[in-house]
Design a protein around this motif. Structure first.
Motif, PDB file in Angstrom:
ATOM      1  N   ALA A 177       1.685 -31.312   1.855  1.00  0.00           N
ATOM      2  CA  ALA A 177       2.592 -30.170   1.861  1.00  0.00           C
ATOM      3  C   ALA A 177       1.912 -29.028   2.589  1.00  0.00           C
ATOM      4  O   ALA A 177       0.720 -29.088   2.913  1.00  0.00           O
ATOM      5  N   ASP A 178       2.677 -27.983   2.842  1.00  0.00           N
ATOM      6  CA  ASP A 178       2.125 -26.792   3.482  1.00  0.00           C
ATOM      7  C   ASP A 178       1.233 -26.068   2.476  1.00  0.00           C
ATOM      8  O   ASP A 178       1.627 -25.818   1.340  1.00  0.00           O
ATOM      9  N   SER A 179       0.029 -25.722   2.905  1.00  0.00           N
ATOM     10  CA  SER A 179      -0.925 -25.077   1.995  1.00  0.00           C
ATOM     11  C   SER A 179      -0.427 -23.733   1.483  1.00  0.00           C
ATOM     12  O   SER A 179      -0.874 -23.262   0.426  1.00  0.00           O
ATOM     13  N   ALA A 180       0.512 -23.091   2.207  1.00  0.00           N
ATOM     14  CA  ALA A 180       1.036 -21.790   1.776  1.00  0.00           C
ATOM     15  C   ALA A 180       1.779 -21.865   0.453  1.00  0.00           C
ATOM     16  O   ALA A 180       2.042 -20.830  -0.171  1.00  0.00           O
ATOM     17  N   GLU A 181       2.101 -23.076  -0.013  1.00  0.00           N
ATOM     18  CA  GLU A 181       2.723 -23.231  -1.327  1.00  0.00           C
ATOM     19  C   GLU A 181       1.823 -22.707  -2.446  1.00  0.00           C
ATOM     20  O   GLU A 181       2.293 -22.422  -3.544  1.00  0.00           O
ATOM     21  N   LEU A 182       0.523 -22.558  -2.166  1.00  0.00           N
ATOM     22  CA  LEU A 182      -0.440 -22.131  -3.182  1.00  0.00           C
ATOM     23  C   LEU A 182      -0.616 -20.618  -3.242  1.00  0.00           C
ATOM     24  O   LEU A 182      -1.335 -20.114  -4.108  1.00  0.00           O
ATOM     25  N   LEU A 183       0.007 -19.890  -2.342  1.00  0.00           N
ATOM     26  CA  LEU A 183      -0.220 -18.450  -2.249  1.00  0.00           C
ATOM     27  C   LEU A 183       0.261 -17.722  -3.506  1.00  0.00           C
ATOM     28  O   LEU A 183       1.289 -18.066  -4.090  1.00  0.00           O
ATOM     29  N   GLU A 184      -0.482 -16.706  -3.905  1.00  0.00           N
ATOM     30  CA  GLU A 184      -0.122 -15.851  -5.034  1.00  0.00           C
ATOM     31  C   GLU A 184       0.249 -14.463  -4.519  1.00  0.00           C
ATOM     32  O   GLU A 184      -0.350 -13.981  -3.550  1.00  0.00           O
ATOM     33  N   PRO A 185       1.218 -13.785  -5.153  1.00  0.00           N
ATOM     34  CA  PRO A 185       1.638 -12.468  -4.654  1.00  0.00           C
ATOM     35  C   PRO A 185       0.628 -11.373  -4.954  1.00  0.00           C
ATOM     36  O   PRO A 185      -0.089 -11.419  -5.961  1.00  0.00           O
ATOM     37  N   GLU A 186       0.582 -10.384  -4.097  1.00  0.00           N
ATOM     38  CA  GLU A 186      -0.210  -9.177  -4.321  1.00  0.00           C
ATOM     39  C   GLU A 186       0.423  -8.373  -5.462  1.00  0.00           C
ATOM     40  O   GLU A 186       1.648  -8.267  -5.538  1.00  0.00           O
ATOM     41  N   PRO A 187      -0.369  -7.806  -6.368  1.00  0.00           N
ATOM     42  CA  PRO A 187       0.213  -6.916  -7.387  1.00  0.00           C
ATOM     43  C   PRO A 187       1.028  -5.799  -6.729  1.00  0.00           C
ATOM     44  O   PRO A 187       0.581  -5.203  -5.749  1.00  0.00           O
ATOM     45  N   TRP A 188       2.204  -5.545  -7.268  1.00  0.00           N
ATOM     46  CA  TRP A 188       3.145  -4.612  -6.632  1.00  0.00           C
ATOM     47  C   TRP A 188       2.527  -3.230  -6.442  1.00  0.00           C
ATOM     48  O   TRP A 188       2.743  -2.579  -5.401  1.00  0.00           O
ATOM     49  N   GLU A 189       1.731  -2.769  -7.394  1.00  0.00           N
ATOM     50  CA  GLU A 189       1.167  -1.421  -7.308  1.00  0.00           C
ATOM     51  C   GLU A 189       0.144  -1.285  -6.175  1.00  0.00           C
ATOM     52  O   GLU A 189      -0.218  -0.156  -5.789  1.00  0.00           O
ATOM     53  N   ASN A 190      -0.313  -2.401  -5.614  1.00  0.00           N
ATOM     54  CA  ASN A 190      -1.290  -2.347  -4.522  1.00  0.00           C
ATOM     55  C   ASN A 190      -0.648  -2.258  -3.144  1.00  0.00           C
ATOM     56  O   ASN A 190      -1.351  -2.112  -2.145  1.00  0.00           O
ATOM     57  N   ILE A 191       0.672  -2.361  -3.080  1.00  0.00           N
ATOM     58  CA  ILE A 191       1.357  -2.422  -1.784  1.00  0.00           C
ATOM     59  C   ILE A 191       1.829  -1.034  -1.369  1.00  0.00           C
ATOM     60  O   ILE A 191       2.571  -0.375  -2.104  1.00  0.00           O
ATOM     61  N   ALA A 192       1.391  -0.591  -0.195  1.00  0.00           N
ATOM     62  CA  ALA A 192       1.784   0.718   0.333  1.00  0.00           C
ATOM     63  C   ALA A 192       3.080   0.581   1.130  1.00  0.00           C
ATOM     64  O   ALA A 192       3.147  -0.174   2.098  1.00  0.00           O
ATOM     65  N   LEU A 193       4.103   1.309   0.703  1.00  0.00           N
ATOM     66  CA  LEU A 193       5.402   1.298   1.367  1.00  0.00           C
ATOM     67  C   LEU A 193       5.877   2.731   1.550  1.00  0.00           C
ATOM     68  O   LEU A 193       5.545   3.615   0.747  1.00  0.00           O
ATOM     69  N   ASN A 194       6.673   2.959   2.604  1.00  0.00           N
ATOM     70  CA  ASN A 194       7.230   4.302   2.749  1.00  0.00           C
ATOM     71  C   ASN A 194       8.330   4.517   1.705  1.00  0.00           C
ATOM     72  O   ASN A 194       8.779   3.578   1.046  1.00  0.00           O
ATOM     73  N   ARG A 195       8.761   5.762   1.582  1.00  0.00           N
ATOM     74  CA  ARG A 195       9.709   6.120   0.532  1.00  0.00           C
ATOM     75  C   ARG A 195      11.022   5.357   0.674  1.00  0.00           C
ATOM     76  O   ARG A 195      11.609   4.903  -0.319  1.00  0.00           O
ATOM     77  N   GLU A 196      11.473   5.176   1.908  1.00  0.00           N
ATOM     78  CA  GLU A 196      12.747   4.497   2.159  1.00  0.00           C
ATOM     79  C   GLU A 196      12.689   3.039   1.691  1.00  0.00           C
ATOM     80  O   GLU A 196      13.591   2.563   0.985  1.00  0.00           O
ATOM     81  N   ALA A 197      11.627   2.334   2.073  1.00  0.00           N
ATOM     82  CA  ALA A 197      11.485   0.931   1.683  1.00  0.00           C
ATOM     83  C   ALA A 197      11.305   0.792   0.179  1.00  0.00           C
ATOM     84  O   ALA A 197      11.883  -0.100  -0.458  1.00  0.00           O
ATOM     85  N   LEU A 198      10.496   1.677  -0.399  1.00  0.00           N
ATOM     86  CA  LEU A 198      10.253   1.625  -1.837  1.00  0.00           C
ATOM     87  C   LEU A 198      11.540   1.859  -2.622  1.00  0.00           C
ATOM     88  O   LEU A 198      11.817   1.170  -3.621  1.00  0.00           O
ATOM     89  N   HIS A 199      12.342   2.800  -2.161  1.00  0.00           N
ATOM     90  CA  HIS A 199      13.607   3.112  -2.850  1.00  0.00           C
ATOM     91  C   HIS A 199      14.518   1.886  -2.880  1.00  0.00           C
ATOM     92  O   HIS A 199      15.109   1.560  -3.923  1.00  0.00           O
ATOM     93  N   ILE A 200      14.650   1.211  -1.747  1.00  0.00           N
ATOM     94  CA  ILE A 200      15.534   0.046  -1.684  1.00  0.00           C
ATOM     95  C   ILE A 200      14.962  -1.116  -2.492  1.00  0.00           C
ATOM     96  O   ILE A 200      15.668  -1.745  -3.285  1.00  0.00           O
TER      97      ILE A 200
END
Length: 405
Positions: free
Chosen positions: A202-225
Motif C-alpha cells: 500500500a502507499d506508505s502515506a496511509e501511516l501519516l498522523e495529523p499535526e495538532p490543530w493548535e500548531n497550524i498557522a492559518l490566516n484569519r479568513e482560513a481559520l474562520h471557515i
C-alpha cells in the motif's frame, strides 16, 4: 548492531509535492521501526529542510533536472548497503530515472528495494511520444511514401515503450524486494512481463498522523471557515494537468457557494497548484465563500486541514489518500488510472477525467456523500485497515532484508 546505510531516492523529493513528502516521512518512519540501526540518506532538492524535519542525512536530488552530479550519484548508490526507490507513480510517470538508478546499484552489488511504487495502465505519453518537429515531420513523410501502410510515428513510439517495459521487468527482477502500491500496479507490471517476486502492499502515506490543530498557522479568513460549522468542500486540481473544462468547474463551485457551502482550495503543491487555485477563486462570483490555504505546508498539516472538511474533490491522488485516512468523503477526478485504482476499493468511480470532467456525476456523488459521512467512515475504516495489513506484511519482509545485512 552494525549500521545499515540506506539511500532513499528515485522520487523528486523536495519539489513542493505534499504527496511525495508524505510518502518520504512515512518511509523514514517505517525504516526506523524495522531497522533502528539504519543510517538514512535522502536524495532531495530540499536538503536542509528535509534533514531538519526528518532527522536524516541528505544528498542532492539525483536523476531529475536541473543537472546533478552523475559521478556522485554512482558513488552514493555503490556506497550504500541498500537503495530504496521510495514510492510515487514512477513506474509509468518517469520510469527511466529510477530504473537507471536501480541499474547502477545492481552493477555495484547494492541491495535494492522498490517500495510502494505505483504504475498507471499507460506509460507517460509526454516521455514516449514523438513531439512535433523535424523528426515527426520526417516520419510522417516516410509514412506517406509507404502509402500510409506503415505509421512510422506510432512504430517508433511503440518501440520506445516496449524498451521501457522490458527494462522495468529486467530491473525489478534483479531487486531484493518489490512492494507495489496496489493490485492494479501489479497487473500493469505483469502486462510488461513476469515479475514473480513482486507483492502488493500500500502507499506508505496511509501511516501519516495529523499535526495538532493548535500548531497550524492559518490566516484569519482560513481559520474562520475551517473552524465554522458550515459545510466545507475541499478542492485540489493538479497544475500538472489542468481541467479542460475549467469554466464549468467554476460554475459548479459557484453553485455550491450559493448553497451555503464553503470552498476550501487546498493546494498539494504550494507553488504551482496554489497559483492555479488563486486563479480559479478569482474567477468565482461567490469567491467570498471560498479561501485558498496558502503557504508551504507539511503533509501532517494538510492531513489535519483535510480532517476539518466535509468532503474533498481532487485530481491529486495523495489528497484523496490523506482525506480517506481521516475518513472524509472523497470524489476523484481521473488524471491517469492511479486515481481510479484508489477509488475502486471504496466502490467509487471517478467524476470523469481532467480532459472530460463529469460534473453531473460530481454533483450526484457530493449529494450522496456529504450527508452520509458516518457511512463513508465505516467503509474507509475497513479499507484503511486492509491497506495497513498489507503494509505490515511488506514491513516484515523489509525488516528481514535489512536486519540480514
Amino acid at each position: 548492531m552494525q549500521t545499515v546505510d540506506i539511500l532513499l531516492g528515485g522520487v523528486p523529493f523536495g519539489r513542493n509535492n505534499v504527496g511525495d513528502e508524505a510518502i518520504l516521512e512515512c518511509v523514514v518512519g517505517i525504516i526506523r521501526e524495522v531497522c533502528p540501526a539504519a543510517r538514512i540518506t535522502v536524495s532531495t532538492d530540499l536538503p536542509e529542510d528535509t534533514a531538519a524535519r526528518l532527522g536524516v542525512e541528505t544528498v542532492q536530488l539525483f536523476g531529475f533536472d536541473p543537472p546533478y552530479s552523475r559521478t556522485l550519484m554512482e558513488e552514493r548508490l555503490a556506497g550504500a548497503d541498500v537503495f530504496i526507490w521510495a514510492g510515487a507513480t514512477g513506474l509509468s510517470d518517469y520510469p527511466e530515472i529510477p530504473l537507471k538508478m536501480l541499474e547502477i546499484a545492481h552493477r555495484a552489488g547494492t541491495k535494492t528495494v522498490v517500495w510502494g511504487v505505483g504504475m498507471n495502465q499507460n506509460l507517460n505519453p509526454f516521455i514516449y511520444r514523438v513531439l512535433p518537429g523535424k523528426r515527426r515531420t520526417l516520419l510522417n513523410l516516410l509514412s506517406l511514401l509507404a502509402f500510409k501502410r506503415v505509421d512510422f510515428v506510432r512504430r517508433l513510439e511503440n518501440m520506445a515503450m516496449d524498451r521501457a517495459r522490458a527494462k522495468i521487468v529486467e530491473q525489478l527482477n534483479l531487486c531484493d524486494l518489490v512492494m507495489l502500491r496496489d493490485p492494479e500496479t501489479l497487473a500493469a507490471v505483469h502486462a510488461c512481463g513476469d515479475v514473480p517476486q513482486a507483492i502488493v502492499g500500500a502507499d506508505s502515506a496511509e501511516l501519516l498522523e495529523p499535526e495538532p490543530w493548535e500548531n497550524i498557522a492559518l490566516n484569519r479568513e482560513a481559520l474562520h471557515i475551517l473552524e465554522s460549522e458550515v459545510r466545507k468542500v475541499g478542492l485540489c486540481i493538479s497544475a500538472q494537468r489542468q481541467l479542460v473544462h475549467e469554466q464549468e468547474l467554476i460554475e459548479f463551485l459557484d453553485r455550491l457557494a450559493g448553497q451555503d457551502h464553503r470552498i476550501v482550495f487546498l493546494p498539494m503543491n504550494h507553488v504551482t497548484d496554489a497559483a492555479l487555485m488563486e486563479r480559479l477563486r478569482e474567477r468565482m462570483k461567490n469567491r467570498v465563500h471560498s479561501v485558498v490555504v496558502g503557504g508551504r505546508r507539511a503533509p501532517r498539516e494538510i492531513l489535519a486541514i483535510a480532517g476539518r472538511l466535509d468532503l474533498v474533490i481532487s485530481s491529486r491522488l495523495h489528497l484523496l489518500i490523506l482525506a480517506s485516512v481521516v475518513h472524509v468523503p472523497i470524489i476523484g477526478i481521473s488524471r491517469g488510472s492511479k486515481v481510479d485504482n484508489f477509488l475502486t476499493a471504496f466502490g467509487h468511480t471517478s467524476a470523469g477525467s481532467v480532459d472530460a470532467c463529469d460534473f453531473e456525476h460530481m454533483q450526484n456523488e457530493l449529494d450522496r456523500l456529504i450527508d452520509s459521512r458516518e457511512e463513508f467512515a465505516e467503509v474507509s475504516a475497513t479499507v484503511h485497515e486492509l491497506l495497513l495489513q498489507r503494509l505490515d506484511a511488506a514491513k516484515a519482509k523489509l525488516a528481514e532484508l535489512l536486519n540480514s545485512l
